[in-house]
Design an enzyme around this catalytic site. Structure first.
Site, short mmCIF file in Angstrom:
data_model
loop_
_atom_site.label_atom_id
_atom_site.label_comp_id
_atom_site.label_asym_id
_atom_site.label_seq_id
_atom_site.Cartn_x
_atom_site.Cartn_y
_atom_site.Cartn_z
N HIS A 113 43.67 37.03 36.02
CA HIS A 113 44.03 38.45 36.14
C HIS A 113 45.49 38.60 36.51
O HIS A 113 46.01 37.92 37.39
CB HIS A 113 43.13 39.18 37.15
CG HIS A 113 43.00 38.50 38.47
ND1 HIS A 113 42.13 37.46 38.69
CD2 HIS A 113 43.64 38.70 39.65
CE1 HIS A 113 42.24 37.05 39.95
NE2 HIS A 113 43.16 37.79 40.55
P1 AMP Z 1 43.38 37.27 43.67
O1 AMP Z 1 43.70 36.91 45.08
O2 AMP Z 1 44.59 37.18 42.77
O3 AMP Z 1 42.18 36.53 43.12
O4 AMP Z 1 43.06 38.81 43.70
C1 AMP Z 1 41.79 39.36 43.45
C2 AMP Z 1 41.94 40.87 43.45
O5 AMP Z 1 40.71 41.44 43.07
C3 AMP Z 1 42.30 41.45 44.81
O6 AMP Z 1 43.48 42.26 44.68
C4 AMP Z 1 41.05 42.27 45.22
O7 AMP Z 1 41.39 43.46 45.90
C5 AMP Z 1 40.45 42.57 43.87
N1 AMP Z 1 38.98 42.71 43.89
C6 AMP Z 1 38.11 41.98 44.61
N2 AMP Z 1 36.83 42.32 44.30
C7 AMP Z 1 36.92 43.28 43.33
C8 AMP Z 1 35.97 44.02 42.59
N3 AMP Z 1 34.66 43.83 42.76
N4 AMP Z 1 36.41 44.91 41.68
C9 AMP Z 1 37.73 45.11 41.49
N5 AMP Z 1 38.71 44.44 42.16
C10 AMP Z 1 38.30 43.53 43.07
#
Ligand code: AMP
Ligand code: ZN
Length: 197
Positions: A113
């Site tokens: 992502h």
């Molecule tokens: P990373 O540390 O790059 O893996 O970031 C994961 C991101 O996903 C973080 O910014 C979280 O706030 C976001 N996140 C976690 N769970 C969800 C979810 N169920 N739906 C949408 N975003 C999420």
């Protein structure tokens, strides 16, 4: 605070995390959640980050099952460029905001992502030093740098877990000036001086 603790703040059940790691698959469900989807095309989905760490915080995810930067190869270059272009278009929806596009060096959640995030960091979900450092140190790798690295070497260099921990443990520092606040509440108050509402 460890990565697990970080996500306890984000509505995830710590017992299921310990037993299954199921929480780490949350983005894969989120990609199908009409409440979170902003737009999609044949290759990518753009969602709102459910625990946005700034006024505007989006995630651009490929439909192809690529778990992380670790799995990226030269064959993914057109996709990385497309994710970037889609991210730029999202950023352009907020011309008044300063936006950055990048990847966390070590992501916590599965499915590659791209973060598209405004630099006000004006959000109640941005609570910890780890959150702050994940977006304001070299832990946050600009999208252009990832593309350039894959063009050059065919892959993304993986930092060690020690190097990642060191970046996330960096003493707090404002991303706009030399101010070094003693704690997160003082940092959050200070940031407002740069981003007047
Ligand atoms: P990373 O540390 O790059 O893996 O970031 C994961 C991101 O996903 C973080 O910014 C979280 O706030 C976001 N996140 C976690 N769970 C969800 C979810 N169920 N739906 C949408 N975003 C999420
Ligand atoms: Zn400052």
């Amino acid at each position: 605070m460890g990565t697990k603790r970080q996500y306890e703040d984000e509505g995830k059940d710590s017992s299921s995390k310990k037993s299954t790691g199921f929480w780490a698959l949350g983005l894969i469900s989120a990609m199908k959640d009409p409440n979170l989807i902003i737009e999609e095309d044949e290759e990518v989905v753009v969602i709102k980050d459910k625990y946005a760490k700034a006024k505007y915080h989006y995630l651009v995810l490929p439909k192809e099952d690529i778990s992380s930067l670790n799995k990226v190869t030269k064959s993914h270059l057109p996709l990385l460029q497309h994710m970037h272009d889609v991210g730029v278009k999202m950023a352009e929806k907020h011309p008044e905001a300063e936006m950055r596009l990048g990847y966390h060096a070590v992501a916590s959640m599965a499915r590659l992502h791209l973060h598209v995030i405004s630099q006000d960091f004006d959000s109640p979900c941005l609570k910890s030093k780890k959150h702050w450092n994940s977006f304001t140190t070299k832990f946050f790798i600009p999208s252009e740098d990832i593309i350039a690295e894959v063009e050059k070497t065919g892959r993304v260099f993986q930092i060690t877990s020690e190097a990642a921990k060191k970046l996330l443990d960096t003493p707090l520092k404002c991303h706009k000036c030399d101010f070094q606040p003693p704690n997160m509440p003082k940092l959050k108050l200070h940031i407002q001086t740069h981003y007047k509402k």
